[in-house]
Design a protein around this motif. Structure first.
Motif: not given
Length: 363
Positions: A271-295
């Motif tokens: 859910s942490v990855d999803l929350a961050a990724r949703t913000v980036i995808e909605e801004a139109g940059y989803g294909s440029y976020f190419v890794h997991r959100v953390g470790h």
């Protein structure tokens, strides 16, 4: 016996293990307080059910082991001894299931160990140890906070060396000098300083590129201190920046904050990855976020858990991990903002507190 060893002994009984042998030096440190790099020599912590733990160390580490280990039974071996013969005498004549760290024990060492133990079977205790390490004790959190403060001071002082014409690799050298000067054991991973279009490389290698006005400048660095790692990333503008880069920065910052807000006991890591990724995808940059959100972070820079969108494991109070969304546009530049996050009963708090608002560096 310390709390970690008591917990391990309980798990050992629950898993039906007659004995276990811990050989990863970091796990030996975690369980006993004795830190060592044995190089090619044998180091191990042996637990046989119903008996006191035994720490087996090279003889040249005997004094250090006696001074720092919470395990009182310490057995040494010299360079001409066979440590596996020593283990054989400790295992006894009949051994059922033996727990070992399969990811750490080489094939050559397993063959020697198998001959010494004559066990009915072997079980992997690596996952058990990783689960234990995922819940940080108050003492561990204190050491991680210290490591975070150290790396932030390194970054703060390192920024004063940003000048026109200085190279990425020169800044790396300054940062790693500061780490030792300020009291760290050293970097917790290869320090990264990237500039200009190089910032579009998530794992770029610092080189001879010179810092210039109009660049983005990305710092990804961490230190080891008291056996624990820190890890932080901040991205800056040098004198000015393209308007799209400002928009990218604002998007990554919003994603970073959304990921941190999603971190709470009872929720999934995914859910942490999803929350961050949703913000980036909605801004139109989803294909440029190419890794997991953390470790995960602790004694290792990268440890359990992996914070990707499919990880349904549940967060618990005491977990520490990074939240580090990024956008990387080839030919333009990239932004990553990374914080260390501690899950608490009430949500989460960051161990890294270096300012992360849009910052323009003047040369």
């Amino acid at each position: 016996m310390n709390e970690a060893l008591k917990h391990l002994e309980q798990e050992m009984t629950a898993e039906g293990l007659d004995a276990l042998l811990v050989t990863d030096p970091k796990h030996v440190y975690y369980l006993t307080g004795f830190a060592s790099n044995p190089h090619e020599r044998f180091l191990g912590l042996l637990l046989v059910r119903g008996e006191e733990p035994v720490l087996v160390v090279p003889v040249l580490d005997a004094e250090s082991a006696h001074a720092s280990s919470t395990v009182s039974s310490i057995v040494t071996h010299s360079d001409t001894d066979d440590p596996y013969s020593l283990l054989k005498s400790r295992f006894g004549t009949k051994l059922g299931k033996l727990g070992i760290e399969k990811e750490h024990v080489s094939v050559a060492r397993f063959e020697l160990l198998s001959n010494a133990a004559q066990a009915d079977g072997f079980a992997d205790i690596g996952p058990l140890l990783r689960r234990m390490r995922a819940i940080k004790s108050p003492g561990e959190i204190e050491r991680m906070e210290h490591a975070a403060k150290l790396v932030e001071e390194v970054l703060r002082q390192g920024l004063t060396h940003v000048k026109e014409g200085v190279s990425e690799i020169e800044l790396v050298a300054e940062l790693e000098y500061l780490m030792k000067k300020l009291g760290a054991a050293g970097p917790s991973f290869d320090t990264m300083v990237l500039s200009g279009t190089n910032t579009a490389l998530p794992h770029g290698v610092p080189g001879s590129r010179l810092i210039a006005p109009g660049d983005l400048l990305m710092f990804d660095l961490g230190v080891f201190a008291d056996g624990y790692a820190s890890d932080i990333t901040r991205t800056f503008a040098v004198e000015r920046a393209d308007s799209e880069l400002v928009r990218i920065y604002d998007t990554v910052l919003a994603a970073n904050e959304a990921g941190i807000a999603a971190a709470k006991a009872g929720a999934s890591y995914g859910s942490v990855d999803l929350a961050a990724r949703t913000v980036i995808e909605e801004a139109g940059y989803g294909s440029y976020f190419v890794h997991r959100v953390g470790h995960g972070l602790g004694m290792d820079t990268h440890e359990y858990p992996s914070l990707h969108g499919l990880n349904e494991d549940i967060m618990e109070s005491g977990n520490v991990f990074t939240v580090e969304p990024g956008i990387y546009v080839p030919g333009l530049g990239g932004v990553r903002i990374e914080d260390e996050v501690l899950v608490t009963e009430g949500g989460a708090r960051t161990l890294t507190r270096f300012p992360k608002g849009w910052t323009v560096l003047e040369l």
